[in-house]
Write an enzyme that holds these catalytic residues in place. Structure first.
Site, PDB file in Angstrom:
ATOM      1  N   HIS A  41     -12.586 -17.738 -32.241  1.00 30.81           N
ATOM      2  CA  HIS A  41     -11.977 -16.500 -31.776  1.00 30.81           C
ATOM      3  C   HIS A  41     -12.635 -16.019 -30.474  1.00 30.81           C
ATOM      4  CE1 HIS A  41     -10.152 -16.834 -35.669  1.00 30.81           C
ATOM      5  NE2 HIS A  41     -11.357 -16.846 -36.201  1.00 30.81           N
ATOM      6  N   GLU A  80     -15.886 -11.200 -36.784  1.00 29.49           N
ATOM      7  CA  GLU A  80     -16.225 -12.616 -36.833  1.00 29.49           C
ATOM      8  C   GLU A  80     -16.520 -13.167 -35.446  1.00 29.49           C
ATOM      9  OE1 GLU A  80     -14.135 -16.869 -38.156  1.00 29.49           O
ATOM     10  OE2 GLU A  80     -13.009 -14.992 -38.285  1.00 29.49           O
ATOM     11  N   HIS A  83     -17.157 -20.629 -37.635  1.00 27.65           N
ATOM     12  CA  HIS A  83     -16.345 -19.543 -38.185  1.00 27.65           C
ATOM     13  C   HIS A  83     -17.075 -18.865 -39.333  1.00 27.65           C
ATOM     14  CE1 HIS A  83     -12.456 -20.445 -36.167  1.00 27.65           C
ATOM     15  NE2 HIS A  83     -12.981 -21.659 -36.092  1.00 27.65           N
ATOM     16  N   GLU A  96     -17.224 -22.898 -42.007  1.00 29.66           N
ATOM     17  CA  GLU A  96     -17.089 -21.511 -42.442  1.00 29.66           C
ATOM     18  C   GLU A  96     -18.426 -21.141 -43.071  1.00 29.66           C
ATOM     19  OE1 GLU A  96     -14.623 -19.491 -41.983  1.00 29.66           O
ATOM     20  OE2 GLU A  96     -12.811 -20.676 -41.679  1.00 29.66           O
TER      21      GLU A  96
END
Length: 333
Positions: free
Chosen positions: A123, A160, A215, A297
């Site tokens: 992101h 995040e 992430h 993750e």
């Protein structure tokens, strides 16, 4: 919503992914890591009372943190490593974007001298200000998907995108100390993105020896732990992962094992069947990669215990160390 959360602590000075044998593969590659997790599970640790094993899309952590900076904008619970998306509307032309962020010159010597690693911080902190840009569809081989998303956030609003960038900086420092040349797909140096297809292209054009996309998940409370996402075999349009499936599986196994050892965190208790490894074929960042690549993750930002870890600078340093150790192990064979 107003994003608030802990300040960043400053960064401190190849085999096919078969489902059944993944746990065994990690144990074979990094027995010390899983032994450490066994002791951790038996005697408890900073996560005590939280979740057991598994693999996940969103997680958080525990530790001390300082008062936080704030930014504004909505957080989305989905991203390229999270909820799959489907249909194929036509794409609009991509906007020109800045080039990827280069590392400082690599160390004169080190075990990774001559190796190139691409780090993809998931992101972008500015995505929420460019919703029309990040919502346009791009072709990820198997289907069309949003360019990018805002990512998730902790319940307190820490995004995040800030977590991933901080960990990426820490990881870059560690890898450069090993002699690697490191490139980031973005360094908060562009208004939004890059789109998932461009993130893959940056690694391809760099001819990276290894690439990792960082992430944190946004799953339900009680879902805890990390998982590493491996590319499945895809041959569709511009996507052809067949050559990278085996080396990416090896990279992912080494990252997962070393992540356990460095952080003490358990594999996800909600995906991956306790292995900490998940294979997917819907992620553009993997489908379009021509170099060994995995997603990680690191924990679930929506679980309070995981969030306490993810917002701890000390824990983020451990997370970066685990990733670095896994990448170094992979590149040194």
């Amino acid at each position: 919503m107003s994003y608030t959360g802990p300040d960043f602590d400053p960064p401190q000075p190849r085999r096919s992914p078969l489902r059944r044998p993944l746990t065994v593969a990690i144990a074979a590659l990094v027995p010390g890591a899983l032994l450490g997790w066994g002791v951790y599970a038996a005697v408890g640790g900073p996560d005590d009372g939280g979740g057991g094993g598994g693999g996940a899309d969103r997680a958080a952590g525990v530790g001390t943190s300082s008062p936080a900076p704030s930014s504004t904008g909505p957080a989305s619970p989905t991203d390229d490593a999270k909820t799959p998306t489907g249909t194929s509307p036509s794409a609009t032309a991509a906007r020109p974007s800045p080039s990827d962020s280069e590392s400082a010159p690599a160390a004169a010597s080190g075990p990774l001298q001559g190796k190139v690693v691409v780090i993809d911080p998931g992101h972008n902190p500015g995505n929420f200000q460019h919703t029309s840009d990040i919502n346009r569809k791009v072709n990820v081989g198997t289907h069309w998907k949003e360019c990018d998303t805002t990512g998730t956030a902790t319940n307190a609003g820490w995004p995040e995108a800030k977590f991933t960038l901080d960990v990426a900086h820490r990881l870059r420092t560690l890898l450069e100390e090993q002699g690697a040349t490191v490139r980031l797909t973005q360094d908060d140096d562009r208004p939004y993105g890059p789109c998932v297809d461009e993130r893959a292209r940056i690694g391809n054009e760099a001819r990276a020896d290894a690439a990792i996309s960082i992430h944190a998940d946004g799953s339900g409370a009680g879902n805890r732990g990390f998982h590493v996402i491996l590319p499945g075999s895809v041959r569709d349009g511009d996507a052809d992962t067949r050559a990278i499936v085996a080396p990416s599986a090896e990279l992912g196994q080494r990252v997962a094992g070393n992540f356990v050892r460095a952080t003490g965190s358990a594999p996800s208790n909600y995906v991956g069947g306790g292995t900490g490894l998940v294979t997917r074929t819907d992620l553009g960042g993997l489908n379009l990669s021509t170099v060994p690549k995995v997603f990680i993750e690191c924990g679930n930002m929506r679980d309070s215990k995981d969030a306490a870890l993810l917002t701890s600078g000390a824990w983020r340093q451990k997370a970066a160390q685990g990733m670095s150790d896994g990448i170094v192990s992979f590149l040194r064979g």
